[in-house]
Design a protein around this motif. Structure first.
Motif, PDB file in Angstrom:
ATOM      1  N   GLN A  33       1.070  -0.989   0.042  1.00 36.71           N
ATOM      2  CA  GLN A  33       0.113  -0.238  -0.230  1.00 36.71           C
ATOM      3  C   GLN A  33       0.884   1.636  -0.071  1.00 36.71           C
ATOM      4  O   GLN A  33       1.905   1.151   0.536  1.00 36.71           O
ATOM      5  N   TYR A  35       1.065   5.504   1.207  1.00 38.09           N
ATOM      6  CA  TYR A  35       0.172   6.127   1.602  1.00 38.09           C
ATOM      7  C   TYR A  35       0.770   7.533   0.911  1.00 38.09           C
ATOM      8  O   TYR A  35       2.117   7.775   1.671  1.00 38.09           O
ATOM      9  N   PHE A  88       4.480   7.479   2.273  1.00 38.43           N
ATOM     10  CA  PHE A  88       5.262   6.039   2.736  1.00 38.43           C
ATOM     11  C   PHE A  88       4.083   5.097   1.513  1.00 38.43           C
ATOM     12  O   PHE A  88       3.471   4.453   1.257  1.00 38.43           O
ATOM     13  N   ASP A  96       0.245 -12.174   9.358  1.00 41.12           N
ATOM     14  CA  ASP A  96      -0.494 -11.447  10.608  1.00 41.12           C
ATOM     15  C   ASP A  96      -1.701 -11.193   9.655  1.00 41.12           C
ATOM     16  O   ASP A  96      -1.622 -11.863   8.568  1.00 41.12           O
ATOM     17  N   SER A  97      -2.558 -12.027  10.184  1.00 41.28           N
ATOM     18  CA  SER A  97      -4.033 -11.729   9.366  1.00 41.28           C
ATOM     19  C   SER A  97      -4.739 -10.599   9.959  1.00 41.28           C
ATOM     20  O   SER A  97      -6.244 -11.098   9.765  1.00 41.28           O
ATOM     21  N   TRP A  98      -4.150  -9.829  10.656  1.00 35.32           N
ATOM     22  CA  TRP A  98      -5.624  -8.600  11.253  1.00 35.32           C
ATOM     23  C   TRP A  98      -5.107  -7.571  10.803  1.00 35.32           C
ATOM     24  O   TRP A  98      -5.743  -6.235  11.500  1.00 35.32           O
ATOM     25  N   GLY A  99      -4.347  -7.017  10.115  1.00 37.56           N
ATOM     26  CA  GLY A  99      -4.085  -6.270   9.086  1.00 37.56           C
ATOM     27  C   GLY A  99      -3.043  -5.018   9.233  1.00 37.56           C
ATOM     28  O   GLY A  99      -3.421  -4.258   9.714  1.00 37.56           O
ATOM     29  N   LYS A 100      -2.556  -5.974  10.635  1.00 33.79           N
ATOM     30  CA  LYS A 100      -1.002  -5.487  10.790  1.00 33.79           C
ATOM     31  C   LYS A 100      -0.555  -4.472   9.933  1.00 33.79           C
ATOM     32  O   LYS A 100       0.567  -5.764   8.796  1.00 33.79           O
ATOM     33  N   LEU A 101       0.208  -3.148   9.892  1.00 33.31           N
ATOM     34  CA  LEU A 101       1.621  -2.957   8.562  1.00 33.31           C
ATOM     35  C   LEU A 101       2.447  -2.181   8.374  1.00 33.31           C
ATOM     36  O   LEU A 101       2.311  -2.423   9.857  1.00 33.31           O
ATOM     37  N   GLN A 102       3.974  -2.500   8.099  1.00 33.08           N
ATOM     38  CA  GLN A 102       5.204  -2.484   8.595  1.00 33.08           C
ATOM     39  C   GLN A 102       4.872  -1.756   7.437  1.00 33.08           C
ATOM     40  O   GLN A 102       5.056  -1.329   6.018  1.00 33.08           O
ATOM     41  N   PHE A 103       5.278   0.315   8.050  1.00 33.35           N
ATOM     42  CA  PHE A 103       5.560   0.683   7.073  1.00 33.35           C
ATOM     43  C   PHE A 103       7.324   1.035   7.015  1.00 33.35           C
ATOM     44  O   PHE A 103       7.515   1.123   7.712  1.00 33.35           O
ATOM     45  N   GLY A 104       7.064   2.318   5.495  1.00 35.09           N
ATOM     46  CA  GLY A 104       8.721   2.467   5.493  1.00 35.09           C
ATOM     47  C   GLY A 104       8.840   3.567   6.328  1.00 35.09           C
ATOM     48  O   GLY A 104       8.250   4.438   6.832  1.00 35.09           O
TER      49      GLY A 104
ATOM     50  N   SER B  31     -10.746  -3.415  13.610  1.00 29.02           N
ATOM     51  CA  SER B  31      -8.938  -2.868  13.601  1.00 29.02           C
ATOM     52  C   SER B  31      -8.677  -2.119  13.424  1.00 29.02           C
ATOM     53  O   SER B  31      -8.969  -0.654  12.960  1.00 29.02           O
ATOM     54  N   TYR B  33      -6.013   0.641  15.741  1.00 28.98           N
ATOM     55  CA  TYR B  33      -4.459   0.845  15.992  1.00 28.98           C
ATOM     56  C   TYR B  33      -3.871   2.103  16.520  1.00 28.98           C
ATOM     57  O   TYR B  33      -5.149   3.099  15.936  1.00 28.98           O
ATOM     58  N   TYR B  35      -0.146   3.956  16.544  1.00 29.81           N
ATOM     59  CA  TYR B  35       1.445   4.330  15.676  1.00 29.81           C
ATOM     60  C   TYR B  35       1.878   5.472  16.296  1.00 29.81           C
ATOM     61  O   TYR B  35       0.717   7.070  17.096  1.00 29.81           O
ATOM     62  N   LEU B  43       6.274   5.486  10.728  1.00 31.42           N
ATOM     63  CA  LEU B  43       4.649   4.962  11.527  1.00 31.42           C
ATOM     64  C   LEU B  43       5.439   3.744  12.583  1.00 31.42           C
ATOM     65  O   LEU B  43       5.255   3.106  11.481  1.00 31.42           O
ATOM     66  N   ALA B  50      -7.689  -6.194  16.734  1.00 30.66           N
ATOM     67  CA  ALA B  50      -8.566  -7.010  15.855  1.00 30.66           C
ATOM     68  C   ALA B  50      -9.950  -7.328  15.744  1.00 30.66           C
ATOM     69  O   ALA B  50     -10.536  -7.466  15.171  1.00 30.66           O
ATOM     70  N   SER B  94      -9.421   0.217  10.495  1.00 30.21           N
ATOM     71  CA  SER B  94      -9.448  -1.124   8.927  1.00 30.21           C
ATOM     72  C   SER B  94     -10.180  -1.924   9.452  1.00 30.21           C
ATOM     73  O   SER B  94     -10.906  -2.339  10.144  1.00 30.21           O
ATOM     74  N   MET B  96      -9.587  -4.489   7.138  1.00 29.13           N
ATOM     75  CA  MET B  96      -8.373  -5.682   6.534  1.00 29.13           C
ATOM     76  C   MET B  96      -7.235  -4.427   5.910  1.00 29.13           C
ATOM     77  O   MET B  96      -6.353  -5.407   5.824  1.00 29.13           O
ATOM     78  N   GLN B  99      -6.045   1.782   5.518  1.00 27.09           N
ATOM     79  CA  GLN B  99      -6.341   2.244   7.140  1.00 27.09           C
ATOM     80  C   GLN B  99      -6.450   3.085   6.926  1.00 27.09           C
ATOM     81  O   GLN B  99      -6.036   4.047   5.939  1.00 27.09           O
TER      82      GLN B  99
END
Lengths: 113, 110
Positions: A33, A35, A88, A96-104, B31, B33, B35, B43, B50, B94, B96, B99
């Motif tokens: 993704q 942003y 970003f 992960d299956s809960w929508g967590k993201l690792q951002f640059g 969900s 979050y 940050y 971030l 969840a 979100s 899924m 976000q």
């Protein structure tokens, strides 16, 4: 652990020029993704790429997902002052299956008129 | 629809003080979050939820606690603020994929 790296960290562009920013993941991603965050604002979703080699366009913005699904790029044509901000990329956290993201860390774009 | 709202917008604390950052969303997302954003570091996820009634740690949870009060609301608490917690805090929600972010809280700890 999983890392998402973006280069360059800063990009100074003359109005009307083109530029490209790159995103590289240490792991294969199911999707990526992008942003945009305007100065003083909050991140806003631009696009999601899912397929290997996928290319999507939004007006002057072209997004590409690499064949190996470990890298992506954003190319902006004929940069305008409205393109100012930080871009970003983000990929799902491995396992992960809960929508967590690792951002640059983002590419901060400054446009000179 | 207001989307994701956060309060307060700005806050200054002294070291050792406590406070709660509030977040609410009206998009019926499961969900949510929290940050923090620091210069040059993108971030970083503090905690996430969840679904209603569940929370879990993210990348940088130390010094924070959260509560998922109901489906709409997800709060972040600093029990004893430290200068290292000076940052901009964003809440997001979100279902899924993409976000949706709130406007952020700019926190300074002196």
């Amino acid at each position: 652990g999983q890392q998402v790296m973006q280069i360059p960290q800063y990009q100074h562009v003359q109005e009307g020029e083109d530029f490209t920013t790159y995103c590289n993941s240490s792991t294969t991603l199911s999707n990526i993704q992008w942003y945009k965050q305007r100065p003083g604002g909050h991140p806003v979703f631009l696009i999601q790429l899912v397929k290997s080699g996928e290319v999507k366009k939004q007006k002057r913005l072209t997004f590409q997902f690499g064949e190996a699904k470990k890298n992506s790029s954003l190319h902006i044509t004929a940069t305008q002052t409205t393109d100012v901000g930080t871009y970003f990329c983000a990929g799902p956290v491995a396992g992960d299956s809960w929508g967590k993201l690792q951002f640059g860390a983002g590419t901060q774009v400054v446009v000179t008129p | 629809n207001a989307g994701v709202t956060q309060t307060p917008k700005f806050q200054v604390l002294k070291t050792g003080q406590s406070m709660t950052l509030q977040c609410a969303q009206d998009m019926n997302h499961n969900s949510m979050y929290w940050y923090r954003q620091d210069p040059g570091m993108g971030l970083r996820l503090i905690y996430y939820s969840a679904s209603e009634g569940t929370t879990d740690k993210g990348e940088v949870p130390n010094g924070y606690n959260v509560s998922r009060l109901n489906k709409r609301e997800f709060s972040l608490r600093l029990e004893s603020a430290a200068p290292s917690q000076t940052s901009v805090y964003f809440c997001a929600s979100s279902e899924m994929d993409e976000q949706f972010f709130g406007p952020g809280t700019r926190l300074t700890v002196l």
